[in-house]
Design an enzyme around this catalytic site. Structure first.
Site, mmCIF file in Angstrom:
data_model
loop_
_atom_site.group_PDB
_atom_site.id
_atom_site.type_symbol
_atom_site.label_atom_id
_atom_site.label_comp_id
_atom_site.label_asym_id
_atom_site.label_seq_id
_atom_site.Cartn_x
_atom_site.Cartn_y
_atom_site.Cartn_z
ATOM 1 N N LYS A 99 86.878 -32.412 -67.170
ATOM 2 C CA LYS A 99 86.909 -31.483 -68.402
ATOM 3 C C LYS A 99 87.692 -30.251 -68.015
ATOM 4 O O LYS A 99 87.204 -29.558 -67.029
ATOM 5 C CB LYS A 99 85.580 -31.238 -68.753
ATOM 6 C CG LYS A 99 85.760 -30.238 -70.155
ATOM 7 C CD LYS A 99 84.297 -29.552 -70.666
ATOM 8 C CE LYS A 99 84.705 -28.442 -71.518
ATOM 9 N NZ LYS A 99 83.330 -27.878 -71.874
ATOM 10 N N GLY A 160 79.447 -20.664 -76.866
ATOM 11 C CA GLY A 160 78.193 -20.148 -76.901
ATOM 12 C C GLY A 160 77.814 -19.178 -78.239
ATOM 13 O O GLY A 160 76.781 -18.616 -78.442
ATOM 14 N N ALA A 187 82.385 -26.871 -78.019
ATOM 15 C CA ALA A 187 81.997 -25.204 -77.942
ATOM 16 C C ALA A 187 81.959 -24.768 -79.215
ATOM 17 O O ALA A 187 82.779 -25.098 -80.512
ATOM 18 C CB ALA A 187 83.325 -24.484 -77.338
ATOM 19 N N GLY A 188 80.727 -23.900 -79.191
ATOM 20 C CA GLY A 188 80.705 -23.176 -80.589
ATOM 21 C C GLY A 188 79.840 -23.772 -81.756
ATOM 22 O O GLY A 188 79.586 -23.070 -82.676
ATOM 23 N N ASN A 209 76.480 -27.318 -75.611
ATOM 24 C CA ASN A 209 75.656 -27.166 -74.635
ATOM 25 C C ASN A 209 74.381 -26.354 -75.138
ATOM 26 O O ASN A 209 73.028 -26.345 -75.285
ATOM 27 C CB ASN A 209 76.010 -26.605 -73.103
ATOM 28 C CG ASN A 209 75.050 -26.391 -72.095
ATOM 29 O OD1 ASN A 209 75.613 -26.318 -70.948
ATOM 30 N ND2 ASN A 209 73.815 -26.650 -72.154
ATOM 31 N N THR A 210 74.701 -24.897 -75.198
ATOM 32 C CA THR A 210 73.815 -23.934 -75.652
ATOM 33 C C THR A 210 72.995 -24.193 -76.741
ATOM 34 O O THR A 210 71.952 -23.926 -76.646
ATOM 35 C CB THR A 210 74.750 -22.614 -75.721
ATOM 36 O OG1 THR A 210 75.720 -22.348 -74.881
ATOM 37 C CG2 THR A 210 73.821 -21.323 -75.895
#
Length: 265
Positions: A99, A160, A187-188, A209-210
């Site tokens: 990645k 995040g 992301a996001g 992830n977050t």
């Protein structure tokens, strides 16, 4: 439902890819990965290099989960740094998947797309299967495909933030422009509904992830994302009705009598 999707010749039953940082404990991470049914997890080389013993324990845990590993170049800010990190990751994790992140702006963590394309070309020539973290810009996407990328990973929103899909128009345009390229929202995303929306657009997978790691209950949130991906993909494959500006009755009215003055006498 056609759940499976191919990435660089590897067929993955799940359309969810999960990050492995920020979890309360290794045990919670393991439970969340299982609940998510993810077949791919991302790992950071820099995390593994922080402590030899800690890195060995973490790597052992990941192997026990039986998932595909996608090393990343998180935290890299230039071509040379990203390429060097990718080379080291291939040696450490034994995979040519990478990645590719090349960060260009500190506050938004927006990728430096010029450096990204350059690094992607170098790594592809070195035999890597590159998963580039990019924006929804069509020209950048074209350059990445020309560089040899067969997967594109546009952001939904800055890393995040949990804002979801900031630019639905741009993301839909990207999907329409690259029907044969695997597209992953990266992301996001903050809620399962964000992931469902990405699936409804025809995206092939999401990476997050977050949203899971920082939830009050990461395991339940992971399961929620898994369910949302299934629902979103089913909706896409069902060929949903188009949006309308005016109401349309769901119950037929032809041939029905109409109540009015004098109808009953």
């Amino acid at each position: 439902m056609s759940a499976e999707k191919e990435f660089y010749g590897v067929t993955l039953p799940s359309r969810l890819m999960l990050g492995t940082s920020q979890y309360p404990s290794p045990a919670v991470l393991a439970e969340a990965v299982r609940a998510s049914k993810a077949d791919v997890v991302t790992v950071s080389l820099r995390r593994e290099m922080k402590g030899e013993r800690a890195g060995q324990d973490f790597w052992s845990l990941i192997r026990q989960l039986g998932v595909h590993v996608l090393p990343n170049t998180a935290g890299c800010h230039g071509v040379d740094e990203a390429v060097t990190t990718a080379m080291m990751a291939r040696e450490v994790f034994g995979t040519d998947w990478i990645k590719l992140e090349v960060i260009g702006e500190a506050d938004t963590l927006q990728p430096d797309v010029f450096a990204l394309v350059e690094a992607a070309k170098i790594l592809t020539e070195e035999g890597f299967k590159v998963f580039p973290y990019t924006t929804e810009d069509l020209i950048v996407a074209e350059k990445l495909v020309e560089a040899g990328c067969r997967v594109l990973m546009p952001w939904g929103a800055p890393i995040g933030t949990g804002r979801g899909l900031n630019n639905p128009y741009g993301l839909k345009t990207l999907r329409a422009h690259f029907p044969e390229i695997a597209l992953v929202i990266d992301a996001g995303l903050g809620l399962p509904s964000h992931a469902a929306a990405a699936m409804e657009m025809g995206y092939d997978a999401v990476l997050l992830n977050t949203a899971v790691a920082k939830a009050g209950d990461p395991v339940k949130m992971a399961a929620g994302f898994a369910a949302a991906l299934t629902a979103g993909r089913l909706a896409y494959e069902a060929d949903p009705m188009p949006a309308r500006d005016m109401a349309a009755p769901s119950t037929p009215v032809f041939g029905q009598g109409h109540l009015g003055k004098g109808m009953f006498g």
